[in-house]
Design an enzyme around this catalytic site. Sequence first.
Site, short mmCIF file in Angstrom:
data_model
loop_
_atom_site.label_atom_id
_atom_site.label_comp_id
_atom_site.label_asym_id
_atom_site.label_seq_id
_atom_site.Cartn_x
_atom_site.Cartn_y
_atom_site.Cartn_z
N HIS A 213 123.15 157.63 121.13
CA HIS A 213 121.90 157.18 120.48
C HIS A 213 121.69 158.08 119.27
O HIS A 213 122.41 157.97 118.26
CB HIS A 213 120.77 157.26 121.52
N HIS A 252 127.26 148.68 117.27
CA HIS A 252 125.83 148.58 117.57
C HIS A 252 125.62 147.49 118.60
O HIS A 252 126.32 146.48 118.58
CB HIS A 252 125.03 148.25 116.29
N ASP A 302 123.95 155.79 111.21
CA ASP A 302 124.33 157.19 111.45
C ASP A 302 125.58 157.61 110.68
O ASP A 302 125.81 158.80 110.50
CB ASP A 302 124.54 157.42 112.95
N1 COA Z 1 134.48 153.07 117.92
C1 COA Z 1 135.50 152.34 118.45
N2 COA Z 1 135.30 151.28 119.25
C2 COA Z 1 134.04 150.91 119.52
C3 COA Z 1 132.94 151.60 118.99
C4 COA Z 1 133.19 152.71 118.16
N3 COA Z 1 132.18 153.42 117.64
N4 COA Z 1 131.80 151.01 119.39
C5 COA Z 1 132.18 149.98 120.16
N5 COA Z 1 133.53 149.92 120.24
C6 COA Z 1 134.30 148.95 120.99
C7 COA Z 1 134.21 149.31 122.47
O1 COA Z 1 135.25 150.21 122.85
C8 COA Z 1 134.32 147.96 123.12
O2 COA Z 1 135.68 147.57 123.09
P1 COA Z 1 136.34 146.77 124.32
O3 COA Z 1 135.55 145.48 124.36
O4 COA Z 1 137.76 146.65 123.92
O5 COA Z 1 136.11 147.63 125.53
C9 COA Z 1 133.56 147.05 122.17
O6 COA Z 1 133.64 147.68 120.89
C10 COA Z 1 132.10 146.86 122.57
O7 COA Z 1 131.49 148.16 122.63
P2 COA Z 1 130.42 148.63 123.66
O8 COA Z 1 130.42 150.13 123.78
O9 COA Z 1 130.56 147.85 124.92
O10 COA Z 1 129.10 148.19 122.92
P3 COA Z 1 127.63 148.55 123.38
O11 COA Z 1 126.77 147.51 122.78
O12 COA Z 1 127.55 148.78 124.83
O13 COA Z 1 127.37 149.96 122.69
C11 COA Z 1 127.08 151.56 121.00
C12 COA Z 1 126.83 150.11 121.42
C13 COA Z 1 126.28 151.86 119.75
C14 COA Z 1 126.59 152.52 122.11
C15 COA Z 1 128.59 151.76 120.75
O14 COA Z 1 129.00 150.92 119.69
C16 COA Z 1 128.93 153.19 120.46
O15 COA Z 1 129.16 153.98 121.39
N6 COA Z 1 129.01 153.59 119.15
C17 COA Z 1 129.27 154.96 118.78
C18 COA Z 1 127.99 155.78 118.88
C19 COA Z 1 127.03 155.47 117.74
O16 COA Z 1 127.42 155.38 116.59
N7 COA Z 1 125.73 155.35 118.12
C20 COA Z 1 124.68 155.10 117.16
C21 COA Z 1 124.11 153.74 117.33
S1 COA Z 1 122.92 153.35 116.05
#
Ligand code: COA
Length: 366
Positions: A213, A252, A302
């Site tokens: 987050h 996201h 971010d």
């Molecule tokens: N880098 C690489 N791959 C990513 C990714 C990232 N930052 N974010 C998502 N993915 C991939 C996941 O590995 C997943 O792949 P899969 O389907 O092959 O397993 C797919 O995209 C879906 O991601 P998921 O984590 O299930 O999405 P979510 O909606 O649950 O989570 C976040 C959203 C923001 C938590 C997630 O994108 C993340 O962890 N991002 C990095 C942290 C970040 O920047 N947070 C700030 C948010 S404003």
Amino acid sequence: MEGLAGVVAGSSAICSVGTGAGLLYRGYPIEELARRAEFEEVAHLLLVGHLPTEHELKDFKQTLQEHRELPLVVKEVLQALPISTHPMDVMKAGVVALGCARPEALDFANQEGCALQILGALPAMLIYWHHYHKHGKQIPLSSKQSMAHYLLERLREEEPLEVEVKAMDAMLTLYAEHEFNASTYANRITASTLSDLYSCVSTGIGTLKGRLHGGANELAIAFILRFDSVSQALQEVDALFAKKEKIMGFGHRIYKHADPRSAVGFELAKQLKHLGDPKLFEIALAIRDKVKQEKGLPDNIDFFGGLIYHYMRLERLYYTPFFVMSRAVGWMAHVFEQRAHNRIIRPTSTYTGAPKRPFLPLQDRS
Ligand code: COA
């Protein structure tokens, strides 16, 4: 539904995300607010419900400025925290102490006053703790400046450039509100039990601290800073893809194609790049394009957000506390909304544990 993805968990009139009209705060597009309004105008819009008149803005700003003078007990708590304390825990402790010094009434009659107290005090808490522990001095906290100017000027102890104040203002606006994100929802859950505003905000700070987050921007800039060249960065991105590791600042829950805040963040980073090493901007750009092209993942606020703060020479561990100072506005607007139509938030779960079984006395357990 894991992570409550796609679940509509309530209704809100504060902010619209992912409806196809872009990101709107009470109907106003985020891009216009970030480019044309001061953060205090946006805070008034979110908390009070409308953009302030000149007179309202003057009063609003003056009240926030008055609350920069922290109660003695808050200063004492900040002094007592070790220098090793994570700045997010500093913010949390500061809010809890403030709630002890100036509690909210049980009937919430002073909720607006408490909200302004918290909003005004948050920057002062970080500024006070920073100088007390890092420079061994108790810095004066009063100031007649905007929040963006105050933060930059008082943390760095030098007059900021106009371009920096504008960028800080825009960043505070971009982070101020985002519907039912994890920390806002945490605020609403706490509010739904009829707990006080300080408890709601400290719940939010704890939730925002996590790297999925609020913590993502400091990790995103740490990643960019690891590289001396674009080619080195792209190689590492390939390596992370191969290991299926996440790259901070991408992806996201709602924005699958573009985060509307990112375009503004990109512009700001571009404007500021001459204040530091412009190569970092080129590296960031290359990473952004590769992740988008190969994984279809958009950068979120971010990614360039971390770079913007870095160009302003702000300490990396303070990026998430800046997020708190801004998002506290959204949190508190949601607390007021929750209170106005409250029903305790208490979902149910699907049970996956053991079937009913008889109790096993201690001597019979192996
Ligand atoms: N880098 C690489 N791959 C990513 C990714 C990232 N930052 N974010 C998502 N993915 C991939 C996941 O590995 C997943 O792949 P899969 O389907 O092959 O397993 C797919 O995209 C879906 O991601 P998921 O984590 O299930 O999405 P979510 O909606 O649950 O989570 C976040 C959203 C923001 C938590 C997630 O994108 C993340 O962890 N991002 C990095 C942290 C970040 O920047 N947070 C700030 C948010 S404003």
